[in-house]
Enzyme design. Structure first.
Site: not given
Length: 618
Positions: A332-334
């Site tokens: 997820y995300c970074i």
């Protein structure tokens, strides 16, 4: 004849009581302003943003000189419409019904109170404000000679300015606040100052407005309550293995790599919206990385450290716990950016088979369009951030949160500013906003490198553009099957940028577009039947072409992902094993989930005592 906003109200029947309130308010206000001055003095990073804003405004002023005809046109229209509003106000005072010259957008929640539309005083100031906003927008749209980066920055700073000046943000020009002040004899303002002082004490730079009742939630009690055990830990992360809820589980375990800019439990808030709980119920043996909240002592942590001590170490631990040499990755995300570099690293070091499939949720790999975050990443601002990182050894997560909130300033800053400080109301108990305020620091060695090498220079998409532990990273070599899911209204990882990342791997790729934004588009449980998602069998070069011919589906994308996993045998329904419980393998439980690391708050890490929260007694 119409009455002014205060006329006809007898709330001031006891002038002595009102005088006491005014005196108390004045004393607290003066004390608070001194405290605010001491706390909000800009750091290197903050000063670089202010300097960048001034430079953008200077360039904008010069552009106005060279675009004099366009400026004149906007000014003339503004003057004519302002005159019409003034004339209409006079006619309305005399009892006429006069249509508004300009109306707010129906989606603008700041001006939904009926007084903005029915009371001549508020109608007048609202229309004058809306005309001013429209003039600023038209002026910026007609300015020539600006680079795309400068125009983007100028538009962002101008938007912050005009939204800060909204009449809803001031006591005397917000009808709801005026009514509340009269009803409470100013007690709302006194309470608001108390809340402002508390929030200033819990801020690093800028103002972190409390969005949720901090006393309403406890990790492990009413948040992050999916049962499990911490079965492995190192200096950077704890690894949680969740208890099974099915008799049989898929043979291949599932490892979740969350972001470290926020805490993992956004994926495990409550039972009815927990992705973790849902995954366990589908028959996955779920492992979760819980990142440490770093301080100055972790200043030298690098991206390679996050990779080796994060997913690489977790895979080795999972092999000890389950005896399985490969995993499915969900990121997820970074955390997804880290997962991509990890898979590329393993591929180039001939260990690519350790990952059977990889899923990227709201993840950027191509940073050519960083969205509004790019405003804070111009070269002067980035240099200021780097100076501060070098001095402090970390970036305070509260400063990061303040910056992110300004990307949606009316929803995530000014609305709470009004309710908390002007109305004096206690924030409601809202789990997602509690998580949003429960931030993490960012180590200097990782964060500065990430901002420059990925956001600023976009090196990750360049073959060999970055090197980790002697291995040149090339996303184009990844043959691991990939599932990308983005959110249509995501302002942090814009979906078109995420789509560009889906064009990189050489292995099979599925791209899915969910509705809503960065959080709601991902944390979208099927039972809610909300938002919907789009799918397409092909991935053309143009993301808009993909969307134009994509198929829309009602509800959550989660079941689509599960079908992708099982249909392709990444989670093979024909190869299941008896449910695995934490501690049955070589790794023994260390402590119950959610563990120590996720409980670490920024003040605790920095050795600073947080302000007392008296919202429960208000």
């Amino acid at each position: 004849m119409w009455q002014g906003p205060e006329e006809g109200n007898d709330a001031f029947g006891d002038p002595h009581a009102w005088q006491r309130q005014v005196s108390e308010f004045g004393e607290q206000y003066q004390s608070l302003m001194q405290e605010a001055f001491n706390r909000l003095w800009p750091s290197d990073a903050g000063a670089s943003v202010y300097a960048d804003m001034q430079e953008s405004l200077r360039i904008g002023a010069e552009a106005m000189v060279f675009n004099a005809p366009a400026v004149y046109t906007v000014q003339m229209r503004l003057a004519q419409d302002q005159l019409r509003v003034w004339q209409n106000a006079l006619r309305e005072i005399m009892g006429e019904n006069v249509p508004s010259v300009i109306e707010p957008s129906p989606e603008d929640r700041r001006f939904r109170d009926d007084a903005w539309h029915s009371h001549p005083f508020y109608r007048y100031i609202l229309q004058q404000y809306l005309l001013f906003v429209r003039a600023v927008d038209e002026l910026l749209a007609n300015l020539g000679g600006l680079t795309p980066e400068t125009r983007h920055q100028l538009e962002f700073y101008a938007r912050q300015y005009v939204n800060a000046l909204a009449p809803s943000n001031f006591v005397s020009t917000n009808p709801e606040v005026v009514r509340k002040t009269l009803e409470t004899r100013g007690q709302n303002l006194v309470e608001g100052l108390k809340r402002l002082r508390e929030d200033l004490a819990n801020s690093a730079e800028g103002l972190n407005v409390a969005m949720s009742d901090r006393s309403a939630f406890r990790l492990g009690e009413n948040l992050a309550i999916t049962p499990g055990e911490v079965v492995f830990e190192n200096d950077l992360m704890q690894l949680i293995q969740y208890n099974p809820s099915t008799e049989e589980v898929f043979k291949t375990p599932l490892l979740i790599v969350p972001p470290w800019i926020n805490k993992y439990y956004v994926l495990d808030l409550r039972p009815d919206n927990s992705l973790v709980k849902w995954l366990v119920a589908q028959g996955h043996t779920v492992f979760m990385i819980s990142w440490r909240n770093p301080g100055p002592e972790q200043r030298y942590l690098t991206w390679a450290d996050y990779m080796q001590s994060g997913p690489v170490a977790a895979m080795a631990a999972i092999e000890q716990a389950c005896g399985e040499k490969s995993v499915n990755l969900l990121s997820y995300c970074i955390g997804g950016t880290l997962a991509a570099t990890t898979v590329a690293y393993l591929t180039s070091s001939l260990r690519g088979r350790k990952v059977r499939s990889v899923t990227y949720m709201a993840t950027l790999q191509d940073f050519s369009d960083p969205g509004e975050i790019g405003v804070f990443l111009s070269e002067p601002v980035l240099a200021g951030i780097e100076r501060q990182l070098a001095r402090d050894g970390y970036l305070d997560g509260r400063a990061m949160a303040f910056s992110f909130n300004l990307l949606r300033e009316n929803d995530l800053f000014w609305s709470f500013y009004i309710s908390n400080y002007l109305k004096g109301e206690a924030p409601a108990a809202f789990d997602l906003l509690y998580w949003n305020s429960d931030g993490t620091n960012l180590p200097a060695g990782t964060h500065g490198w990430y901002l420059r090498h990925m956001y600023r220079e976009n090196r990750l998409v360049q073959p060999g553009g970055i090197e980790l532990d002697g291995v040149k990273i090339d996303l184009r070599k990844i043959s691991t099957p990939s599932y990308f899911v983005s959110a249509r209204d995501d302002h942090i990882a814009k979906w078109r940028g995420s789509y560009l990342g889906a064009r990189l791997p050489k292995g099979p790729v599925t791209f899915v577009l969910g509705g809503a934004g960065h959080i709601a588009g991902i944390v979208n449980p099927p039972a809610k039947r909300k938002y919907g998602y789009w799918t397409h069998d092909e991935i053309p070069d143009d993301p808009d072409a993909w969307l134009e011919s994509a198929t829309f589906h009602e509800g959550s994308w989660w079941p689509h992902w599960q079908a992708w996993m099982t249909d392709n045998r990444y989670a093979d329904p024909d190869k299941t094993v008896a449910a695995r419980h934490p501690g049955e393998g070589e790794l023994k439980p260390i402590e119950p989930a959610p563990g120590r690391y996720v409980r670490q708050t920024i003040p605790e890490v920095l050795g600073v005592k947080p302000a007392e929260d008296d919202s429960s007694s208000s």
